[in-house]
Design a protein around this motif. Structure first.
Motif, mmCIF file in Angstrom:
data_model
loop_
_atom_site.group_PDB
_atom_site.id
_atom_site.type_symbol
_atom_site.label_atom_id
_atom_site.label_comp_id
_atom_site.label_asym_id
_atom_site.label_seq_id
_atom_site.Cartn_x
_atom_site.Cartn_y
_atom_site.Cartn_z
ATOM 1 N N GLY A 46 0.800 -1.218 0.000
ATOM 2 C CA GLY A 46 0.000 0.000 0.000
ATOM 3 C C GLY A 46 0.832 1.266 0.000
ATOM 4 N N ASN A 47 2.147 1.126 0.127
ATOM 5 C CA ASN A 47 3.037 2.287 0.117
ATOM 6 C C ASN A 47 3.412 2.670 -1.315
ATOM 7 O OD1 ASN A 47 3.122 2.328 2.920
ATOM 8 N ND2 ASN A 47 4.887 0.956 2.987
ATOM 9 N N LEU A 48 3.676 3.948 -1.507
ATOM 10 C CA LEU A 48 4.129 4.447 -2.802
ATOM 11 C C LEU A 48 5.450 3.778 -3.159
ATOM 12 C CD1 LEU A 48 3.590 6.534 -5.062
ATOM 13 C CD2 LEU A 48 4.924 8.154 -3.720
ATOM 14 N N SER A 49 5.541 3.196 -4.364
ATOM 15 C CA SER A 49 6.791 2.542 -4.756
ATOM 16 C C SER A 49 7.504 3.278 -5.877
ATOM 17 C CB SER A 49 6.547 1.093 -5.167
ATOM 18 O OG SER A 49 5.807 1.011 -6.357
ATOM 19 N N ARG A 50 6.734 4.077 -6.678
ATOM 20 C CA ARG A 50 7.359 4.738 -7.827
ATOM 21 C C ARG A 50 6.498 5.913 -8.268
ATOM 22 N NH1 ARG A 50 8.415 -0.006 -11.615
ATOM 23 N NH2 ARG A 50 6.190 0.062 -11.489
ATOM 24 N N ILE A 51 7.145 6.984 -8.732
ATOM 25 C CA ILE A 51 6.469 8.089 -9.405
ATOM 26 C C ILE A 51 7.124 8.240 -10.767
ATOM 27 C CG2 ILE A 51 5.953 10.560 -9.435
ATOM 28 C CD1 ILE A 51 5.973 10.530 -6.410
ATOM 29 N N ILE A 52 6.300 8.351 -11.802
ATOM 30 C CA ILE A 52 6.785 8.457 -13.172
ATOM 31 C C ILE A 52 6.211 9.726 -13.801
ATOM 32 C CG2 ILE A 52 6.766 7.412 -15.471
ATOM 33 C CD1 ILE A 52 6.307 4.700 -14.022
ATOM 34 N N TYR A 53 7.072 10.536 -14.414
ATOM 35 C CA TYR A 53 6.656 11.713 -15.185
ATOM 36 C C TYR A 53 6.875 11.380 -16.653
ATOM 37 C CZ TYR A 53 6.754 14.353 -10.837
ATOM 38 O OH TYR A 53 6.503 14.805 -9.565
ATOM 39 N N ALA A 54 5.867 11.634 -17.482
ATOM 40 C CA ALA A 54 5.972 11.275 -18.894
ATOM 41 C C ALA A 54 5.152 12.231 -19.750
ATOM 42 C CB ALA A 54 5.484 9.845 -19.102
ATOM 43 N N ASP A 55 5.437 12.174 -21.052
ATOM 44 C CA ASP A 55 4.616 12.876 -22.043
ATOM 45 C C ASP A 55 4.562 11.984 -23.285
ATOM 46 O OD1 ASP A 55 6.992 13.270 -23.428
ATOM 47 O OD2 ASP A 55 7.050 15.423 -23.105
ATOM 48 N N HIS A 56 4.179 12.545 -24.407
ATOM 49 C CA HIS A 56 4.029 11.762 -25.630
ATOM 50 C C HIS A 56 5.324 11.083 -26.074
ATOM 51 C CE1 HIS A 56 5.573 15.595 -27.017
ATOM 52 N NE2 HIS A 56 5.988 14.979 -28.099
ATOM 53 N N SER A 57 6.481 11.589 -25.663
ATOM 54 C CA SER A 57 7.769 11.035 -26.099
ATOM 55 C C SER A 57 8.260 9.911 -25.188
ATOM 56 C CB SER A 57 8.817 12.147 -26.158
ATOM 57 O OG SER A 57 9.046 12.678 -24.866
ATOM 58 N N GLY A 58 7.612 9.710 -24.064
ATOM 59 C CA GLY A 58 8.067 8.716 -23.090
ATOM 60 C C GLY A 58 8.348 9.406 -21.767
ATOM 61 N N TYR A 59 9.272 8.837 -21.011
ATOM 62 C CA TYR A 59 9.637 9.464 -19.742
ATOM 63 C C TYR A 59 10.161 10.861 -20.020
ATOM 64 C CZ TYR A 59 9.639 4.667 -17.894
ATOM 65 O OH TYR A 59 9.310 3.393 -17.537
ATOM 66 N N ALA A 68 12.543 12.281 -13.561
ATOM 67 C CA ALA A 68 11.331 11.762 -14.207
ATOM 68 C C ALA A 68 10.869 10.455 -13.565
ATOM 69 C CB ALA A 68 11.570 11.552 -15.697
ATOM 70 N N LEU A 69 11.775 9.718 -12.965
ATOM 71 C CA LEU A 69 11.418 8.496 -12.241
ATOM 72 C C LEU A 69 11.993 8.576 -10.842
ATOM 73 C CD1 LEU A 69 12.172 6.838 -15.358
ATOM 74 C CD2 LEU A 69 10.692 5.453 -13.958
ATOM 75 N N ILE A 70 11.158 8.274 -9.873
ATOM 76 C CA ILE A 70 11.574 8.277 -8.472
ATOM 77 C C ILE A 70 11.118 6.948 -7.876
ATOM 78 C CG2 ILE A 70 11.460 9.466 -6.254
ATOM 79 C CD1 ILE A 70 10.435 11.945 -7.913
ATOM 80 N N TYR A 71 12.043 6.215 -7.269
ATOM 81 C CA TYR A 71 11.756 4.920 -6.669
ATOM 82 C C TYR A 71 11.819 5.051 -5.150
ATOM 83 C CZ TYR A 71 12.870 3.247 -11.351
ATOM 84 O OH TYR A 71 12.896 3.045 -12.717
ATOM 85 N N TYR A 72 10.881 4.377 -4.467
ATOM 86 C CA TYR A 72 10.796 4.441 -3.008
ATOM 87 C C TYR A 72 10.931 3.053 -2.396
ATOM 88 C CZ TYR A 72 8.942 9.123 -3.754
ATOM 89 O OH TYR A 72 8.791 10.433 -4.129
ATOM 90 N N SER A 73 11.533 3.009 -1.201
ATOM 91 C CA SER A 73 11.590 1.763 -0.441
ATOM 92 C C SER A 73 10.236 1.544 0.244
ATOM 93 C CB SER A 73 12.698 1.838 0.618
ATOM 94 O OG SER A 73 12.337 2.774 1.634
ATOM 95 N N ASP A 74 10.062 0.381 0.830
ATOM 96 C CA ASP A 74 8.823 0.094 1.562
ATOM 97 C C ASP A 74 8.614 1.060 2.724
ATOM 98 O OD1 ASP A 74 8.093 -1.987 -0.086
ATOM 99 O OD2 ASP A 74 9.035 -3.516 1.175
#
Length: 124
Positions: A46-59, A68-74
């Motif tokens: 239930g914890n946030l594991s990833r945030i992704i920013y993207a547009d038509h071109s991809g990340y 553009a990508l942020i990864y989180y631990s438990d």
């Protein structure tokens, strides 16, 4: 294997729309504004594991705004960051690495430098 997905559409403020998907019981929230998308992915805990920013071109995210990508631990600590521009790993090496991985205590584990998708040496 049968994959069950439920979809809920919400109205978000400031001309952004939101969609929530439940994939194997884990929610993914997608915020959209035109071509821009921000995706929040939650793990089975239930914890946030990833945030992704993207547009038509991809990340994609302006590097001055952050990765553009942020990864989180438990436990909710940042364990990885990646900078992308128009779908390519990219960050001006003088501003910092395009990829940074962290140990759980927050210390830097590794750094990698990329310019327009090509790996480059770190600045002196």
């Amino acid at each position: 294997m049968k994959l069950e997905v439920a979809k809920i559409i919400l109205q978000c403020p400031d001309d952004w729309s939101c969609e929530i998907f439940f994939v194997l019981g884990c929610p993914e929230v997608i915020f959209k504004n035109g071509q821009k998308r921000i995706v929040h992915i939650f793990g089975s805990s239930g914890n946030l594991s990833r945030i992704i920013y993207a547009d038509h071109s991809g990340y994609h995210r302006n590097p001055n705004e952050g990765p553009a990508l942020i990864y989180y631990s438990d436990s909710g600590k940042i364990i990885g960051e990646e900078y992308y521009s128009n779908g390519w790993l990219h960050r001006d090496p003088l501003e910092g690495p395009a990829i940074t991985n962290y140990f759980k205590n927050g210390n830097i584990k590794s750094e990698h430098y990329y310019v327009h998708g090509a790996r480059v040496r770190p600045p002196n």
